[in-house]
Design an enzyme around this catalytic site. Structure first.
Site, PDB file in Angstrom:
ATOM      1  N   LYS A 196      23.863  -4.841  10.178  1.00  0.00           N
ATOM      2  CA  LYS A 196      23.813  -4.588  11.622  1.00  0.00           C
ATOM      3  C   LYS A 196      22.773  -3.494  11.945  1.00  0.00           C
ATOM      4  CE  LYS A 196      26.826  -7.750  12.071  1.00  0.00           C
ATOM      5  NZ  LYS A 196      28.237  -7.821  12.397  1.00  0.00           N
TER       6      LYS A 196
HETATM    7  C1  LIG Z   1      29.518  -8.383  12.488  1.00  0.00           C
HETATM    8  C2  LIG Z   1      30.173  -8.949  13.677  1.00  0.00           C
HETATM    9  C3  LIG Z   1      31.539  -8.761  13.941  1.00  0.00           C
HETATM   10  C4  LIG Z   1      32.472  -8.123  12.973  1.00  0.00           C
HETATM   11  O1  LIG Z   1      32.095  -6.879  12.540  1.00  0.00           O
HETATM   12  P1  LIG Z   1      32.669  -6.295  11.149  1.00  0.00           P
HETATM   13  O2  LIG Z   1      32.213  -4.881  11.181  1.00  0.00           O
HETATM   14  O3  LIG Z   1      32.057  -7.091  10.054  1.00  0.00           O
HETATM   15  O4  LIG Z   1      34.155  -6.424  11.196  1.00  0.00           O
HETATM   16  C5  LIG Z   1      32.045  -9.254  15.130  1.00  0.00           C
HETATM   17  N1  LIG Z   1      31.270  -9.927  16.009  1.00  0.00           N
HETATM   18  C6  LIG Z   1      29.975 -10.145  15.776  1.00  0.00           C
HETATM   19  C7  LIG Z   1      29.163 -10.883  16.794  1.00  0.00           C
HETATM   20  C8  LIG Z   1      29.388  -9.679  14.599  1.00  0.00           C
HETATM   21  O5  LIG Z   1      28.097  -9.926  14.356  1.00  0.00           O
END
Ligand SMILES: *Cc1c(COP(=O)(O)O)cnc(C)c1O
Length: 397
Positions: A196
């Protein structure tokens, strides 16, 4: 004569695999973490509040509540809105499963809606059609890092008295009409997974201007208990009460220190992502085998993903073969996402089926995510372009 593909025994474009996403961690980040490791508080200490304040400032909101994943952030948002049995929450099917799962954690029903085929963002027209007397909230997803159409979505939410949540896990640092991502909905959620925009290993955040929501979510991440361990320690007190059912969704001080160090670099990293995206845009515009996604006017795109769609009329093979050929060239392509309503869990539990979201389903059959991350060099990006050209030329019809 097109060059022999690596998948057919030719020389791959790259010697080593280029992943589709990767974190950037500096010596400064490492120093911030080791400092906390030598301190008194590894979790629920002073760093959490510091990070929450810095993050709220970054997004231009009053409150930021740190949790230990993006999934926990979505769950906390559903909790703050009191989503429960019988409540419907509208979610785009073109998202990671966690967006919809958070509704189910609270006993609610996710109602999947289709995407705008040009952007793959949630389609406001489909949202309005999906509203029933049981609808409580809408979750928009800033797919690939592009903010959804919050002007249209807010108008719908206001008209029908619904809460609007932004799953902004892709879009930290983005903007819609000069307003920062994180301030575009009643509640916005973020993830700090390594792929991310910034990372704490695992981690998440919810931003809001609503102090009541923030207070409830801080309790929710701590078992539903009113005081924190450190507060009791400082007051020399042992008494606490659990007011409602919560979870252990706490982010550690170790992660918060890393987070503050990372947050300082997000804007510059996003600039780099945009430069790579621009390079791809220019090169791929000349290739008939692939289409790029449309970028809405007046947005600052965070480019968590760079998604292309193959053009079946111009290629002799489908997405699967293009994916395999690019992987063999050592380009780490990926697919985001299997439409959530097609997951066996949702089919079994909620009776969803193919045909319910035709635009997203068609897009899924044609999509590929190309590598994009801040630490990528120009020559890495050139490799991606060369590989896409090579594979499209080989399979051109
Ligand atoms: C990565 C992601 C999540 C979940 O995040 P985590 O930190 O992996 O639990 C939820 N929604 C979207 C759109 C994501 O890209």
């Amino acid at each position: 004569m097109p060059a022999t593909l690596a998948i057919d025994g030719g020389t791959p474009v790259r010697k080593t695999l280029l992943p589709y996403g990767r974190q950037s961690v500096s010596e400064e980040d490492i120093a911030a973490v080791t400092e906390v490791l030598r301190s008194d508080w590894l979790t629920t200490g002073p760093k959490i509040k510091e990070f929450e304040t810095a993050f709220a400032d970054f997004c231009g909101v009053h409150e930021a509540v740190a949790v230990n994943s993006g999934t926990a952030a979505l769950h906390a948002a559903m909790f703050a809105l009191d989503i429960g049995k019988g409540d419907e929450v509208i979610v785009p099917t073109m998202t990671f499963a966690a967006t919809a799962n958070a509704v189910v954690f609270q006993g609610g029903t996710p109602v999947f809606v289709d995407s705008d085929p040009a952007t793959l963002l949630i389609d406001p027209v489909c949202v309005e059609k999906a509203i029933t007397k049981n609808t409580k909230a809408i979750i928009a997803v800033d797919y690939a890092g592009q903010p959804a159409d919050y002007a249209a979505l807010s108008a719908i939410a206001q008209k029908h008295k619904l809460a609007l949540v932004a799953d902004a896990c892709h879009a930290l640092g983005g903007k819609d009409n000069d307003h920062s991502v994180g301030s575009l909905a009643d509640l916005s959620t973020f993830s700090f997974h390594p792929v991310k925009p910034m990372t704490t290993g695992e981690g998440g955040m919810i931003t809001t201007d609503n102090h009541d929501y923030a207070k409830r979510m801080r309790r929710f991440r701590n078992h539903g208990i009113t005081s924190e361990h450190r507060e009791r320690h400082e007051a020399r007190s042992w008494f606490y009460e659990m007011q409602e059912l919560g979870y252990n969704y706490r982010l550690t001080d170790i992660q918060s220190a890393l987070a503050m160090s990372q947050l300082k670099k997000v804007l510059q990293w996003n600039e780099r992502r945009r430069a790579i995206a621009k390079k791809y845009d220019t090169a791929l515009a000349m290739l008939p085998g692939v289409h790029t996604l449309k970028v809405r006017k007046n947005v600052v795109h965070a480019y968590h993903l760079y998604v292309v769609q193959i053009v079946p009329e111009r290629l002799r093979v489908g997405r699967k073969e293009i994916f395999e050929a690019l992987s063999a060239e050592n380009i780490g392509v990926n697919v985001h996402y299997v439409p959530a309503h097609l997951h066996p869990f949702y089919k079994k539990r909620f009776g969803t089926k193919p045909g319910m979201c035709p635009m997203a389903e068609a897009a899924y059959e044609r999509m590929l995510s190309l590598p994009i991350f801040a630490a990528m060099s120009d020559s890495d990006a050139d490799d991606v372009i060369e590989a896409v050209r090579k594979v499209c030329a080989f399979y051109a019809r």
